[in-house]
Write an enzyme that holds these catalytic residues in place. Structure first.
Site, PDB file in Angstrom:
ATOM      1  N   LYS A 157     -28.735  19.357  36.384  1.00  0.00           N
ATOM      2  CA  LYS A 157     -29.693  19.846  35.388  1.00  0.00           C
ATOM      3  C   LYS A 157     -31.133  19.433  35.696  1.00  0.00           C
ATOM      4  O   LYS A 157     -32.071  20.172  35.388  1.00  0.00           O
ATOM      5  CB  LYS A 157     -29.290  19.391  33.988  1.00  0.00           C
ATOM      6  CG  LYS A 157     -28.015  20.063  33.484  1.00  0.00           C
ATOM      7  CD  LYS A 157     -27.709  19.680  32.047  1.00  0.00           C
ATOM      8  CE  LYS A 157     -26.433  20.366  31.564  1.00  0.00           C
ATOM      9  NZ  LYS A 157     -26.150  20.073  30.141  1.00  0.00           N
ATOM     10  N   GLY A 206     -27.957   7.168  21.484  1.00  0.00           N
ATOM     11  CA  GLY A 206     -28.203   7.463  22.885  1.00  0.00           C
ATOM     12  C   GLY A 206     -29.618   7.961  23.109  1.00  0.00           C
ATOM     13  O   GLY A 206     -30.246   8.509  22.195  1.00  0.00           O
ATOM     14  N   ARG A 219     -28.543   1.624  23.623  1.00  0.00           N
ATOM     15  CA  ARG A 219     -28.166   0.299  24.113  1.00  0.00           C
ATOM     16  C   ARG A 219     -29.395  -0.470  24.586  1.00  0.00           C
ATOM     17  O   ARG A 219     -29.527  -1.658  24.337  1.00  0.00           O
ATOM     18  CB  ARG A 219     -27.143   0.431  25.240  1.00  0.00           C
ATOM     19  CG  ARG A 219     -26.440  -0.859  25.610  1.00  0.00           C
ATOM     20  CD  ARG A 219     -25.390  -0.610  26.664  1.00  0.00           C
ATOM     21  NE  ARG A 219     -24.404   0.369  26.226  1.00  0.00           N
ATOM     22  CZ  ARG A 219     -23.343   0.078  25.475  1.00  0.00           C
ATOM     23  NH1 ARG A 219     -23.152  -1.164  25.041  1.00  0.00           N
ATOM     24  NH2 ARG A 219     -22.480   1.020  25.147  1.00  0.00           N
ATOM     25  N   GLY A 236     -17.913  18.218  19.923  1.00  0.00           N
ATOM     26  CA  GLY A 236     -18.932  19.068  20.519  1.00  0.00           C
ATOM     27  C   GLY A 236     -18.460  20.403  21.047  1.00  0.00           C
ATOM     28  O   GLY A 236     -19.220  21.082  21.752  1.00  0.00           O
TER      29      GLY A 236
END
Length: 294
Positions: A74, A135, A160, A255
């Site tokens: 991508k 995220g 994180r 999803g």
């Protein structure tokens, strides 16, 4: 990009990745073609890791009309494009490409696929809602602008690495201001500092935790009654995040609908026809269940 009569030769499209054999995109686009009567042939193409651009230029030179891009290409697709849509620029990645006026165009339909699934398929309008996004990687980047354009009251990004969340949000401050959306970001550990007054209406897992069978450290009170917990990952069984969220009382969704909706947006870009997604999503869900039982 106009409708093609079914009596004419089919226009060729592919999904490109490495690996790509697992992709559900041919199933989805074949269903869209049958439904709309568009003359579309859609397959898979595994490009060498070191030859994405050359492979796709050759595909287009040989008469290919367009293609979808999956991991790990991508970012390379972003660089390949001669023209980018605003949402591709915002995402920093491309998943849909086509030739127009001799130029390679790139778009990113992942984020619009997410919000259409949440708002249309799951009947959860995002305007004035509070959204928690887990995220700050590529999946989260692709979701940010379409989420902001839905005018939620607040988007909280927890990652994180706290600095990664802050850096990502800096890219969207101007857009958020223009739509009246409050942004806040920090580390996953910062979620422990939130109170019940900070509970979000929608919690979206855009991290890779489900791939590794890990549950993000989200306090249980953030996943209680009335909350929609959404995981961008999908499978025949609920992800570990969704299993945890359901135990906490949240409504859950994976999803798969996002996958179908982003494909529908790509189909519309290419063909100028918007397919109905509900029957295709139902068929794909049934196929996944049949594979699990088989």
């Amino acid at each position: 990009m106009t409708s093609t009569e079914s009596s004419q030769p089919a226009d060729r499209y592919v999904v490109v990745g490495n690996p790509v054999a697992h992709s559900r995109s041919p199933f989805i686009h074949a269903a869209f073609a049958r439904q709309t009567g568009e003359a579309v042939e859609y397959g898979r193409l595994e490009a060498p890791l070191d030859a994405f651009a050359d492979t796709m230029r050759a595909f287009l030179a040989e008469g290919g009309y367009g293609f979808n891009v999956t991991v790990p290409f991508k970012l390379q697709a972003y660089d390949l494009a001669d023209r980018l849509t605003p949402r591709a620029e915002a995402a920093g990645a491309v998943n849909t490409m086509w030739i127009e006026d001799g130029l390679i165009h790139g778009d990113n339909t992942d984020g619009i696929g997410l919000v259409r699934d949440i708002q249309d398929n799951l009947d959860t309008l995002l305007e004035d809602k509070r959204v928690l996004l887990l995220g700050a990687g590529g999946a989260a980047m692709g979701a940010m602008l379409p989420l902001i354009e839905c005018r939620p009251s607040r988007i909280v990004v927890a990652n994180r690495t706290a600095s990664r969340a802050s850096d990502m949000l800096e890219e969207f401050v101007e857009a958020a201001d223009s739509f009246g959306v409050e942004l806040w970001g920090g580390g996953l550990d910062a979620l422990e500092q939130l109170s019940e007054d900070d509970v979000c209406d929608v919690v979206i897992n855009a991290s890779s935790s489900s791939l590794h069978g890990e549950v993000p450290p989200v306090p249980a009170f953030l996943l209680g009654d009335g909350v929609l917990a959404y995981d961008m990952m999908y499978g025949a069984e609920p992800t570990v995040f969704l299993q945890h969220a359901a135990q906490c009382g949240a409504r859950t969704a994976d999803g798969l609908g996002m996958l179908v909706e982003q494909a529908a947006e790509a189909f519309y870009i290419w063909r100028g026809v918007r397919p109905r997604t509900a029957p295709v999503l139902a068929d794909l869900r049934a196929a996944l269940q049949a594979e699990r039982k088989g």
